[in-house]
Every structure is written in C-alpha cells, then in structure tokens.
Design an enzyme around this catalytic site. Structure first.
Site, mmCIF file in Angstrom:
data_model
loop_
_atom_site.group_PDB
_atom_site.id
_atom_site.type_symbol
_atom_site.label_atom_id
_atom_site.label_comp_id
_atom_site.label_asym_id
_atom_site.label_seq_id
_atom_site.Cartn_x
_atom_site.Cartn_y
_atom_site.Cartn_z
ATOM 1 N N LYS A 14 -16.710 -13.693 5.617
ATOM 2 C CA LYS A 14 -17.367 -13.291 5.625
ATOM 3 C C LYS A 14 -18.649 -13.305 4.788
ATOM 4 C CE LYS A 14 -14.196 -9.776 6.645
ATOM 5 N NZ LYS A 14 -13.834 -9.375 5.682
ATOM 6 N N ARG A 46 0.584 -1.526 0.279
ATOM 7 C CA ARG A 46 -0.056 0.184 0.054
ATOM 8 C C ARG A 46 1.103 0.919 -0.472
ATOM 9 N NH1 ARG A 46 -5.081 -1.050 4.049
ATOM 10 N NH2 ARG A 46 -6.752 -1.891 2.541
ATOM 11 N N GLY A 66 -7.346 -8.893 1.363
ATOM 12 C CA GLY A 66 -6.251 -8.739 2.037
ATOM 13 C C GLY A 66 -5.072 -10.045 2.374
ATOM 14 N N GLY A 125 -12.930 -4.067 1.393
ATOM 15 C CA GLY A 125 -14.063 -4.489 1.776
ATOM 16 C C GLY A 125 -14.674 -3.054 0.542
HETATM 17 P P1 ADP Z 1 -10.185 -10.918 2.950
HETATM 18 O O1 ADP Z 1 -10.078 -10.378 3.716
HETATM 19 O O2 ADP Z 1 -9.020 -11.712 2.347
HETATM 20 O O3 ADP Z 1 -10.828 -10.534 1.628
HETATM 21 P P2 ADP Z 1 -12.011 -12.773 4.869
HETATM 22 O O4 ADP Z 1 -11.822 -11.753 6.178
HETATM 23 O O5 ADP Z 1 -13.276 -12.621 4.108
HETATM 24 O O6 ADP Z 1 -10.877 -12.667 3.634
HETATM 25 O O7 ADP Z 1 -11.664 -14.209 5.084
HETATM 26 C C1 ADP Z 1 -9.895 -14.222 5.434
HETATM 27 C C2 ADP Z 1 -10.797 -15.621 6.044
HETATM 28 O O8 ADP Z 1 -11.421 -16.435 5.635
HETATM 29 C C3 ADP Z 1 -8.988 -17.123 6.476
HETATM 30 O O9 ADP Z 1 -8.503 -16.507 7.779
HETATM 31 C C4 ADP Z 1 -9.359 -17.717 6.640
HETATM 32 O O10 ADP Z 1 -8.777 -18.611 7.379
HETATM 33 C C5 ADP Z 1 -10.798 -18.189 6.945
HETATM 34 N N1 ADP Z 1 -11.093 -18.651 5.955
HETATM 35 C C6 ADP Z 1 -11.342 -19.219 4.551
HETATM 36 N N2 ADP Z 1 -11.510 -20.675 3.857
HETATM 37 C C7 ADP Z 1 -12.941 -21.085 5.439
HETATM 38 C C8 ADP Z 1 -13.266 -22.337 5.631
HETATM 39 N N3 ADP Z 1 -13.080 -22.675 5.026
HETATM 40 N N4 ADP Z 1 -13.973 -21.843 6.720
HETATM 41 C C9 ADP Z 1 -13.562 -21.161 7.780
HETATM 42 N N5 ADP Z 1 -12.738 -20.221 7.266
HETATM 43 C C10 ADP Z 1 -12.205 -20.307 6.306
HETATM 44 MG MG MG Z 2 -10.374 -9.648 6.297
#
Ligand code: ADP
Ligand code: MG
Length: 400
Positions: free
Chosen positions: A194, A30, A346, A369
C-alpha cells in the site's frame, strides 16, 4: 486508577491470523501482548472485548479459541461466552468476581460495532448505551484499532471513566521516541503493497526532519523509481490513484533527493526462476517481485550505521519462493543493530516471529495502520477519546 474490585470493560485487539479451514490460531503475539495489563487487573472484575476480522471474511469467527490461548498468558480464571450484549451476556457480566476474566464474543457480531463515526453519534448506539450501564471503568489496550472511531473504541470512552492499558502506553511510547528525538542517524525501511499509507509517512517525517534515510522496497520502491524517471514495469492495479501518488512522490524526490533511497536492482521471475537486473534493464513487462542483491547489500550497509531503525511492510512478495531474500536479509540486518529498532505491520512481524528473531528488536508493534497514521502526523480517534476522558476526570477532581 484504582481498579481493585471494579467492574472493568477492557477493549483489546486480539484479532489474529487464523488457519482458513480449521480456524486454529497461527500467531498469538497480540494475545500475549495484553498480559501486562491483565496482570495489573488481577483484583478487578474484568470483562474483555475484542473483534476478530470483519463481516464477510473467512476469519470472521468466534473468540472461543482466543480465550483458550489467553489462559496460558494470564493468572486469572478465564471464561468465554457466546454472546456480546444479549440477556445472557448481561447476566454473566453481573456475576464476574474480582480475579476473574470474562471474554465476550467477537464484538463485531453486534452490527453496530462496525460503524465508524463521530463519538457523539456512537454514544447513541444500543451497544454503547447498554454496555456503559454495566461498568465502573473502561480501559483501552487496543492500540491496533485506535485509528478507528467505533463504539467500543471511542463511544464507551465518552461515558465511562477511562484509561489507557499498558500495551497502549508502550506502543505510544515507542512512536513518541520516533517522533520526538530519535537517535541519529535514523533510518526508515518502507515496503509492502500500500503506497497510500506509506507516502504520508514519508512526507511527514521528512518535513519534520525525523529521518536521515528512507530505504524503499515493495510497491513504494516502484512508485519512487518512476518518480525518479526510471521506467520500471509495474502493474497498474498495484497502485490506486497512481497519478496523484506519482506527483507526491515526485515532489518528495525533488526536495529530499539524498534522503530517499531507491533500489539499484530488482528481482524478476523468468522461466520460473529468480533473476536480478539493474533497475534500468527490466527483462519484460512483468512487475518486479523483490529488491535485488546489490540493493540488499547497499541497504544493509546503511542499516549497520544507524542508531534508530523503523521498518514497516515487506520488501518483496515474500510469500513466493525465492522472493523473500530482500525482506529476510533486511530483517536480519535490523535485528543486529545495537540502537533502537522498531518493526510494525502484520507481514513483517509475522515473518520475524516465524524466524524466531522477534526478541532482537527494541519494539515489535502489534499494529500496522495505527502506527503509520501516527507517523504520518495524524491523531488516533481512540487516543483522542482517552485524552478527553482524562480531562473530564481531572475536571471533576478539581470540582470536588
Ligand atoms: P504490511 O501489512 O506488512 O504493513 P502491506 O499490507 O502494505 O504490508 O503489504 C504486504 C504485501 O505487500 C505482501 O502480501 C507482499 O506480497 C506485497 N508486496 C511486497 N513487495 C511487493 C512487490 N514488489 N510487488 C507487489 N507486491 C509486493
Ligand atoms: Mg497488510
């Protein structure tokens, strides 16, 4: 905008991952990303503001290390001060010369910066009133924070002649490409934890016919499997408002059965080892931690044939040994696509950087987000404020 010699407040988002104990910067993507804007402000007097994390978190720290890294990426003389808007800061802001950059400390050290409210309320904060009186121009290059309405994101914009920075421009350009006329077939890969920020994206892009296939991983995959009546185990704490999102997922599956693609197998932890099972044979009540090997093959084939690929969120709990296969393989497949590829969020971006493949994507977003909000059809308060400011500037140009 003419910026030469002008006193510019440059709002950026250089909120970065830090080592929890040493506070050493772990990924400076960043910080590097704002260098184009800084280059263009070579003759301006630049005062740079950013936040780092938020109150109560371990990584809610000073911006001193950020300023140190910034020196690597810009030609100007960079100074940092341990103040945001006190007498010391105001005095130093007054002394900044063309070609110099002054980095203020973490804007969220000033409690008002943590308020998320309407811009007309924010202009009344001491933070906005005091800062606005010190500047000629405001530039917003903080795309990753543009989904918030906070004093230095939408408040200053109301009072100062304002413009978007080059990173903001680039990020908005990438999302426009996706929302206007993406080259087809256009494939989305959505995973992570999420579901509340992924379901609205699926609803919006399918309703507007902007995607041909949506490949699901992570927790969203479990929700959509359940919505398709496959009883995969999952931990109830994984999804807030489960019933509501299950209903929305059911509707989507019914309307777009051939566009929404769910895993055919999932990976579980059994006696400390990864084992893959078809989605209808869960080995226990434990939740799945990755997509399975057959799913990886199936998804990779679909990605190979795509002209546009967008990915957000990891496909599995990649932090755990053996459960990063899905995410790593899919990232590699996307990196090999000749068409237009965008990754965001991230976790995914961090992983691409660690594996040194980040340059193989057409666009690596600095946001999670904010990009998802746009893809879900929502507007960004930070961008709306810039649009209003531009209309004001045009209005006064017509008057004179
Ligand atoms: P990002 O920040 O990359 O957009 P999120 O914040 O939505 O993504 O989620 C990231 C988290 O999702 C990671 O810490 C990962 O461990 C978790 N995750 C991925 N797959 C699974 C799963 N099958 N069950 C539970 N948690 C998961
Ligand atoms: Mg995240």
């Amino acid at each position: 905008m003419e910026t030469s010699g002008k006193k510019v407040f440059l709002r950026v988002d250089i909120n970065v991952p830090l080592d929890p104990s040493t506070h050493e910067i772990l990924d400076d993507t960043r910080i590097k990303a704002i260098s184009t804007t800084l280059k263009q402000l070579e003759d301006a007097r630049v005062i740079l503001g950013s936040h780092q994390s938020r109150p109560g978190k371990d990584d809610f720290t000073s911006l001193e290390p950020h300023a140190e890294v910034l020196r690597k990426y810009c030609g100007q003389k960079v100074r940092w001060i341990d103040d945001v808007l006190g007498p010391h800061a105001r005095q130093e802001i007054g002394k900044v010369q063309p070609g110099q950059v002054l980095v203020l400390d973490n804007l969220r050290f000033c409690s008002e910066e943590n308020i998320d409210d309407r811009p007309d309320k924010l202009v009344k904060t001491h933070l906005v009133k005091r800062l606005a009186s010190l500047f000629d121009l405001y530039i917003n290059d903080a795309f990753a924070t543009a989904h918030r309405s906070q004093p230095t994101i939408t408040g200053l914009t109301e009072l100062l002649p304002s413009a978007a920075g080059r990173l903001m421009e680039k990020e908005l350009g990438a999302v426009s490409t996706l929302l206007l006329e993406p080259k087809r077939p256009c494939v989305y890969v959505l995973g992570g934890a999420k579901v509340e920020d992924k379901v609205p994206v699926i609803e919006h892009i399918l309703a507007r016919d902007k995607a041909d296939r949506i490949l699901l991983g992570g927790v969203p995959a479990k929700l959509f499997l359940r919505a398709s009546d496959v009883k995969v185990p999952f931990d109830a704490t994984e999804i807030s408002n489960y019933e509501l999102f299950l209903e929305r997922a059911r509707k989507l599956v019914k309307s777009y059965r051939d566009r929404i693609v769910v895993p055919v197998d999932l990976a579980y932890e059994e006696r400390g080892k990864r084992t893959d099972h078809a989605v209808d044979v869960a080995p226990s009540t434990d939740t799945a931690l990755d997509v399975g090997k057959r799913t990886i093959e199936k998804y990779s084939k679909i990605i190979d044939g795509a002209a546009t690929v967008v990915a957000n969120g990891p496909l599995g709990v990649f932090e755990r040994n053996g459960f990063d296969w899905g995410t790593k393989s899919i990232l590699e497949s996307i990196a090999n696509v000749k068409g237009y590829t965008v990754i965001g969020g991230g976790h995914l971006v961090g992983l691409a950087t660690i594996h040194g493949i980040e340059s193989q994507f057409s666009h690596v977003s600095t946001a999670g987000g904010a990009m998802l909000s746009l893809l879900a059809g929502q507007s960004l308060p930070g961008v709306d404020a810039l649009v209003r400011a531009a209309a004001r500037t045009r209005g006064s140009a017509n008057d004179s």
